[in-house]
Design an enzyme around this catalytic site. Structure first.
Site, PDB file in Angstrom:
ATOM      1  N   LYS A  24      44.579  50.519  28.168  1.00 30.46           N
ATOM      2  CA  LYS A  24      44.217  49.172  27.695  1.00 30.46           C
ATOM      3  C   LYS A  24      43.098  49.261  26.654  1.00 30.46           C
ATOM      4  O   LYS A  24      43.096  48.534  25.661  1.00 30.46           O
ATOM      5  CB  LYS A  24      43.764  48.297  28.871  1.00 30.46           C
ATOM      6  CG  LYS A  24      44.899  47.860  29.787  1.00 30.46           C
ATOM      7  CD  LYS A  24      44.381  46.891  30.844  1.00 30.46           C
ATOM      8  CE  LYS A  24      45.506  46.326  31.698  1.00 30.46           C
ATOM      9  NZ  LYS A  24      45.044  45.299  32.639  1.00 30.46           N
ATOM     10  N   GLY A  74      57.175  38.569  33.742  1.00 29.35           N
ATOM     11  CA  GLY A  74      56.339  39.352  34.648  1.00 29.35           C
ATOM     12  C   GLY A  74      55.414  38.471  35.467  1.00 29.35           C
ATOM     13  O   GLY A  74      55.411  37.244  35.311  1.00 29.35           O
ATOM     14  N   ARG A  89      43.052  48.126  22.671  1.00 31.07           N
ATOM     15  CA  ARG A  89      41.988  47.315  22.063  1.00 31.07           C
ATOM     16  C   ARG A  89      41.502  47.960  20.761  1.00 31.07           C
ATOM     17  O   ARG A  89      41.356  47.285  19.737  1.00 31.07           O
ATOM     18  CB  ARG A  89      40.798  47.176  23.027  1.00 31.07           C
ATOM     19  CG  ARG A  89      41.031  46.245  24.204  1.00 31.07           C
ATOM     20  CD  ARG A  89      39.757  46.164  25.046  1.00 31.07           C
ATOM     21  NE  ARG A  89      39.868  45.168  26.118  1.00 31.07           N
ATOM     22  CZ  ARG A  89      38.834  44.727  26.827  1.00 31.07           C
ATOM     23  NH1 ARG A  89      37.615  45.195  26.577  1.00 31.07           N
ATOM     24  NH2 ARG A  89      38.998  43.825  27.788  1.00 31.07           N
ATOM     25  N   GLY A 120      56.899  39.644  27.552  1.00 32.55           N
ATOM     26  CA  GLY A 120      56.665  40.021  28.950  1.00 32.55           C
ATOM     27  C   GLY A 120      56.495  38.799  29.832  1.00 32.55           C
ATOM     28  O   GLY A 120      55.856  38.847  30.882  1.00 32.55           O
ATOM     29  N   ILE A 159      51.973  37.750  35.729  1.00 34.28           N
ATOM     30  CA  ILE A 159      51.049  36.795  35.102  1.00 34.28           C
ATOM     31  C   ILE A 159      51.714  36.094  33.918  1.00 34.28           C
ATOM     32  O   ILE A 159      51.359  34.970  33.570  1.00 34.28           O
ATOM     33  CB  ILE A 159      49.700  37.467  34.707  1.00 34.28           C
ATOM     34  CG1 ILE A 159      48.587  36.417  34.529  1.00 34.28           C
ATOM     35  CG2 ILE A 159      49.829  38.326  33.454  1.00 34.28           C
ATOM     36  CD1 ILE A 159      48.199  35.656  35.776  1.00 34.28           C
ATOM     37  N   ARG A 182      65.028  40.475  26.710  1.00 31.50           N
ATOM     38  CA  ARG A 182      66.166  41.362  26.446  1.00 31.50           C
ATOM     39  C   ARG A 182      67.434  40.710  26.978  1.00 31.50           C
ATOM     40  O   ARG A 182      67.379  39.910  27.912  1.00 31.50           O
ATOM     41  CB  ARG A 182      65.972  42.712  27.154  1.00 31.50           C
ATOM     42  CG  ARG A 182      64.826  43.535  26.625  1.00 31.50           C
ATOM     43  CD  ARG A 182      64.894  44.957  27.184  1.00 31.50           C
ATOM     44  NE  ARG A 182      64.821  44.967  28.647  1.00 31.50           N
ATOM     45  CZ  ARG A 182      63.710  45.150  29.328  1.00 31.50           C
ATOM     46  NH1 ARG A 182      62.565  45.301  28.706  1.00 31.50           N
ATOM     47  NH2 ARG A 182      63.728  45.173  30.646  1.00 31.50           N
TER      48      ARG A 182
END
Length: 308
Positions: free
Chosen positions: A133, A14, A137, A11, A16, A36
């Site tokens: 999220k 993106g 975790r 990622g 951040i 990708r």
């Protein structure tokens, strides 16, 4: 350099993710980014990928939804950092499965990087996103994968250029909208600093199976304090409009996506005080600026100077 921890970012193109890839490359860790084919050939994202290559990053072709490519990429590294966006949060179970199969990962950082989702009181639609999220975790813990969860609070670039004002592109010069009574404290971090602290935590035994909170003392401000700082910088007193909680909740319900999710996050931070209303206990967390006093972080005061 051969013995430096190898890091894979999933990622990386993106918001951040870019900062974390850059911080990793800068710190001379062998850095890998999963991309990708469609990302590499995309006119906008392709430029970001080229920038990564110029910084010495190795691009691995693969896909979150292609198990074999994930396992193959993960087997080449020691640490996996996920910075996938909102819509892929739940699909991080695929990364967890690939890490389990690869069997070589020393640390996994899931895509967290915001509020501490286990210690907040958000309303919908932020609540569901935080719950995903939280579920990720729990899945990491259940599988016994070594982890660090990064709680980076507010990204400065998202919040400070407008002083957390809705639907504007510049900080206020006349009047300012303040959520709640303006006394709950929030935390704002510059994105490069978030990248730096995250990469520093990679090899640190003190951050293993802990939450890394990025809460530098000079970046903790209530809404009222933030407004006062801005007024001092521009030499002008602003008209203050306080929005009581009932009204904030009503606005969240009546607003379209994605404005409603941003407002719900702001409600959690500025009305509920979710970024600062708990004490970091050594049993579950550590604070980045305490662990790494050598990092010269950008303060909120310095950050706001560019908008005066």
């Amino acid at each position: 350099m051969a013995d430096k921890t190898k890091i894979l970012i999933i990622g990386g193109t993106g918001y951040i993710g870019k900062f974390i890839v850059e911080a990793s490359a800068k710190s001379e860790h062998p850095t890998f980014a999963l991309a990708r084919e469609s990302t590499i050939s995309d006119p906008v994202k392709g430029k970001i990928i080229q920038g990564f290559k110029n910084s010495g990053v190795t691009i691995l072709t693969g896909d979150l939804y292609d198990h074999e490519s994930l396992v193959k990429a993960i087997k080449q590294v020691d640490v996996v950092i996920s910075t996938v966006g909102q819509l892929q949060l739940a699909d991080q179970v695929k990364i967890i499965a690939a890490i389990k199969e690869a069997g070589n990962v020393k640390r996994f950082f899931p895509s967290d990087f915001g509020t501490d989702v286990d210690r907040c009181h958000a309303v919908e639609p932020a609540k569901s996103s935080f719950e995903i999220k939280s579920q990720i975790r729990r899945a990491i813990e259940a599988e016994g994968i070594p982890y660090t969860f990064v709680s980076a609070n507010y990204f400065a670039g998202y919040s400070l250029p407008t002083l957390v004002q809705p639907e504007v592109t510049a900080p206020p010069r006349d009047k300012v909208i303040i959520l709640g009574d303006g006394n709950a404290k929030a935390v704002f971090n510059e994105e490069n600093d978030i990248g730096t602290y995250t990469i520093k935590a990679v090899d640190d035994a003190r951050t293993l199976n802990k939450i890394l909170y990025i809460k530098p003392p000079k970046n903790i401000y209530s809404f009222n304090e933030l407004v006062a700082l801005w007024e001092k910088k521009i030499g002008k007193t602003l008209e203050k409009i306080y929005v009581p909680e009932e009204q904030v909740l009503k606005q969240i319900q009546e607003s379209p996506f994605p404005i409603n999710i941003v407002m719900a996050i702001n409600h959690s931070a500025f009305v509920k005080g979710d970024l600062t209303n708990f004490k970091i206990e050594p049993s579950f967390g550590v604070e980045a600026s305490e662990l790494y006093p050598d990092v010269k972080y950008t303060t909120v005061e310095e950050y706001l100077d560019q908008f005066v």
